[in-house]
Design an enzyme around this catalytic site. Structure first.
Site, PDB file in Angstrom:
ATOM      1  N   HIS A  61      -3.889  18.702  31.802  1.00 51.52           N
ATOM      2  CA  HIS A  61      -2.824  18.873  30.817  1.00 51.52           C
ATOM      3  C   HIS A  61      -1.640  17.939  31.072  1.00 51.52           C
ATOM      4  O   HIS A  61      -1.172  17.250  30.169  1.00 51.52           O
ATOM      5  CB  HIS A  61      -2.314  20.324  30.821  1.00 51.52           C
ATOM      6  CG  HIS A  61      -3.269  21.291  30.225  1.00 51.52           C
ATOM      7  ND1 HIS A  61      -3.002  22.647  30.141  1.00 51.52           N
ATOM      8  CD2 HIS A  61      -4.499  21.123  29.660  1.00 51.52           C
ATOM      9  CE1 HIS A  61      -4.022  23.261  29.568  1.00 51.52           C
ATOM     10  NE2 HIS A  61      -4.942  22.357  29.275  1.00 51.52           N
ATOM     11  N   LYS A  76      -2.518  26.355  26.871  1.00 51.91           N
ATOM     12  CA  LYS A  76      -1.991  27.059  28.018  1.00 51.91           C
ATOM     13  C   LYS A  76      -3.118  27.393  28.981  1.00 51.91           C
ATOM     14  O   LYS A  76      -4.277  27.402  28.565  1.00 51.91           O
ATOM     15  CB  LYS A  76      -1.215  28.320  27.617  1.00 51.91           C
ATOM     16  CG  LYS A  76      -1.656  29.081  26.400  1.00 51.91           C
ATOM     17  CD  LYS A  76      -2.958  29.761  26.365  1.00 51.91           C
ATOM     18  CE  LYS A  76      -3.456  30.542  27.524  1.00 51.91           C
ATOM     19  NZ  LYS A  76      -4.894  30.788  27.454  1.00 51.91           N
ATOM     20  N   ASP A 104      -5.070  32.470  32.353  1.00 46.10           N
ATOM     21  CA  ASP A 104      -5.776  32.294  31.090  1.00 46.10           C
ATOM     22  C   ASP A 104      -5.350  33.326  30.058  1.00 46.10           C
ATOM     23  O   ASP A 104      -5.018  32.980  28.915  1.00 46.10           O
ATOM     24  CB  ASP A 104      -7.283  32.387  31.362  1.00 46.10           C
ATOM     25  CG  ASP A 104      -8.117  32.010  30.151  1.00 46.10           C
ATOM     26  OD1 ASP A 104      -7.625  31.274  29.280  1.00 46.10           O
ATOM     27  OD2 ASP A 104      -9.283  32.447  30.072  1.00 46.10           O
TER      28      ASP A 104
END
Length: 364
Positions: A82, A100, A185
């Site tokens: 990311h 995310k 998560d």
């Protein structure tokens, strides 16, 4: 009937990552009136295979070239990638939508947030459960004081997709997904929803972590399958939640219940058309009907009552609001990199608490 605002701003998107989330992003971009300028996959072959389903105008082998061709870069790759991709996009002056958890540690998430702020770009994180109309209704009722002084919050986020030892995914690998897997998560979603609905902030946590399957596909697993969490908030609430990716029969069950001195509200993401309203004298189940909802909830109710909305509709609304922000508007409730940083800070406190077996303050 209310509709999500679609602006006329250009929204040419790059999608980096061609798996499930890439497809979800692609559909939302199309619904918002944008186009997918191109895609990059883990290999050129996978990208070519995914091109039609992602509505891609072109397949790129080089992420930097694709970033140059787009207005907005959608980062849908494993977590450890990311930061480099998002930071490269920000450096090129592009807006960013980054899956995310924003980063695998809070220091990196902070660097990403500061870079986006300095560049003046829109940088959003898909905490999309905020976009359920009945979540917005709960938030409006809390803000209006209809629940009274908030005292208790509790719930869970339960899945079963990693129930068996043979179930595996890159998220299980700490080097790719981060040290906290279940919490990073899905627990991050629960905490974000709690703070979004209540307007309150978690200040301290007491966590336990457990790994149900110590080996997956013949290798040792260090990331957790289960989290139990107690917390306290700035406003005086106490509460708890349970996070699990090994709860048989639970597919994506996010439950949030908030109690105050006057009423209780409960939202179940697997039953998203309703909001349970509890009172001392009577209870009610409020149906999603744009004719009777608060303005912000009605805005997100894109079809009449009785016509079910769900997860993809939330994502569609999230991208539509991202597009509005790119056009210079300020849509209420758009989750941005600061919210991703917030989640990373809570995650670090959860990890520290579990390690110390004690209460840990959350870094502001």
């Amino acid at each position: 009937m209310a509709h999500v605002t679609i602006t006329q701003a250009t929204y040419r998107a790059a999608i980096i990552g061609t798996g499930f989330m890439g497809r979800v992003h692609s559909h939302a971009i199309a619904v918002a009136g944008g186009t997918v300028a191109g895609i990059v996959g883990s290999s050129p072959e996978k990208a070519r295979e995914a091109a039609d389903s992602l509505r891609a105008e072109a397949v790129y082998e080089d992420a930097a070239a694709l970033i140059d061709a787009a207005d907005v870069v959608h980062v849908c790759v494993p977590n450890h990638l990311h930061a480099p991709i998002a930071l490269a996009a920000i450096a090129a002056g592009k807006h960013v939508v980054c899956e995310k958890p924003l980063a695998t540690d809070a220091a990196t998430a902070r660097a990403m947030t500061e870079a986006a702020d300095a560049a003046g770009v829109v940088a959003a994180v898909p905490f999309v459960y905020r976009f359920h109309p009945m979540v917005r209704e709960a938030r409006a009722r809390v803000a209006a004081g209809q629940i009274g002084r908030l005292t208790l919050a509790h719930g869970s986020y339960l899945q079963d997709w990693l129930l068996r030892p043979g179930d595996d995914n890159w998220r299980v690998d700490a080097d790719k997904g981060g040290a906290l897997r279940a919490f990073g998560d899905i627990g991050s979603h629960w905490c974000d929803l709690l703070e979004f609905v209540t307007g309150d902030r978690i200040t301290a946590v007491n966590a336990q972590l457990a790994t149900a399957n110590r080996r997956r596909s013949g290798r040792e697993v260090t990331t957790e399958d289960i989290v139990t969490l107690q917390f306290a908030t700035r406003g005086g609430m106490i509460g708890s939640t349970v996070v699990s990716q090994v709860s048989a029969g639970r597919k994506n069950r996010l439950l949030l219940e908030v109690s105050g001195t006057e009423a209780t509200l409960a939202f179940d993401q697997e039953q998203p058309e309703t909001l349970w309203v509890g009172g001392r004298e009577s209870n009610a189940v409020l149906m999603r009907d744009p004719e009777s909802l608060s303005p912000d909830a009605a805005r997100l109710a894109t079809v009449p009552g009785g016509h079910a909305q769900g997860y993809q509709d939330c994502f569609n609304a999230f991208v539509a609001d991202t597009r509005a922000a790119v056009a210079g508007e300020t849509p209420d409730g758009l989750p941005v990199f600061a919210d991703g940083l917030r989640a990373a800070r809570i995650a670090e406190a959860v990890a520290a608490s579990a390690r110390r077996r004690d209460w840990t303050e959350v870094d502001r």
